[in-house]
Scaffold this motif. Sequence first.
Motif, PDB file in Angstrom:
ATOM      1  N   ALA A  36      20.178  73.664  58.103  1.00 27.10           N
ATOM      2  CA  ALA A  36      20.320  72.446  57.315  1.00 27.10           C
ATOM      3  C   ALA A  36      19.727  71.245  58.037  1.00 27.10           C
ATOM      4  N   ALA A  37      19.674  71.323  59.355  1.00 29.48           N
ATOM      5  CA  ALA A  37      19.129  70.215  60.148  1.00 29.48           C
ATOM      6  C   ALA A  37      17.614  70.372  60.263  1.00 29.48           C
ATOM      7  N   ALA A  38      16.977  69.483  60.975  1.00 36.07           N
ATOM      8  CA  ALA A  38      15.521  69.488  61.120  1.00 36.07           C
ATOM      9  C   ALA A  38      15.037  70.572  62.079  1.00 36.07           C
ATOM     10  N   LEU A  42      18.927  71.041  66.545  1.00 37.52           N
ATOM     11  CA  LEU A  42      19.649  69.939  65.900  1.00 37.52           C
ATOM     12  C   LEU A  42      20.793  70.472  65.052  1.00 37.52           C
ATOM     13  N   GLU A  43      20.591  71.640  64.453  1.00 35.66           N
ATOM     14  CA  GLU A  43      21.675  72.272  63.701  1.00 35.66           C
ATOM     15  C   GLU A  43      22.840  72.583  64.640  1.00 35.66           C
ATOM     16  N   ALA A  44      22.539  73.122  65.831  1.00 35.98           N
ATOM     17  CA  ALA A  44      23.591  73.432  66.804  1.00 35.98           C
ATOM     18  C   ALA A  44      24.346  72.174  67.197  1.00 35.98           C
ATOM     19  N   ALA A  45      23.617  71.097  67.500  1.00 38.03           N
ATOM     20  CA  ALA A  45      24.265  69.841  67.886  1.00 38.03           C
ATOM     21  C   ALA A  45      25.174  69.348  66.770  1.00 38.03           C
ATOM     22  N   SER A  75      16.843  66.420  70.879  1.00 37.84           N
ATOM     23  CA  SER A  75      16.639  65.086  70.318  1.00 37.84           C
ATOM     24  C   SER A  75      15.194  64.619  70.462  1.00 37.84           C
ATOM     25  N   GLY A  76      14.400  65.332  71.235  1.00 39.43           N
ATOM     26  CA  GLY A  76      13.026  64.918  71.477  1.00 39.43           C
ATOM     27  C   GLY A  76      12.052  66.063  71.327  1.00 39.43           C
ATOM     28  N   GLN A  77      10.919  65.911  71.986  1.00 41.31           N
ATOM     29  CA  GLN A  77       9.856  66.904  71.930  1.00 41.31           C
ATOM     30  C   GLN A  77       9.399  67.257  73.333  1.00 41.31           C
ATOM     31  N   LEU A  78       8.679  68.354  73.427  1.00 36.85           N
ATOM     32  CA  LEU A  78       8.073  68.760  74.680  1.00 36.85           C
ATOM     33  C   LEU A  78       6.765  67.996  74.857  1.00 36.85           C
TER      34      LEU A  78
END
Length: 167
Positions: A36-38, A42-45, A75-78
Amino acid sequence: MTKPDAGGTPATVALVRAGIRFTAHQYSHDAAPHGAAAGYGLEAADKLGLDPDQVFKTLLADADGNLVVAIVPVSGQLDLKALAAAVGAKKAVMADPQVAERKTGYIVGGISPIGQKSRFSTVLDETAELFDTVFVSGGRRGFDLELSPADLITVTGAVLAPIGRDR
């Protein structure tokens, strides 16, 4: 805190064998693409009610022909340039998802940095040290492991480097 049979994944087996303390956290994974998250992390968080900066995703990259594991906050990117620099490579690109699954023994969305089929150079984003504990995939979707950053470094052989960037 150690749960010898918690989840029964290669990650939990590796942690138990290494005598590393961890807490297993299961949640109901949304089977829709990327939940459901992006994204899976993020779904786990969201499902675990955590700060996304404390939940880390595991990514595989190809750095000058060598696979490298990168662990960065969800929350970010590599930052691929920073990852290449951290491992002494000229360039890094994301590994093909099928290669990542085959080489780690885990499925995308459930790739744990712990207990992979092969041992790769591993880089953990330095922000992990801001927390007493961090969360990483436990080896399947809907299953995260909480452990100290120091223990994550020990069990993966990771080095710390500034490899994450804001979205």
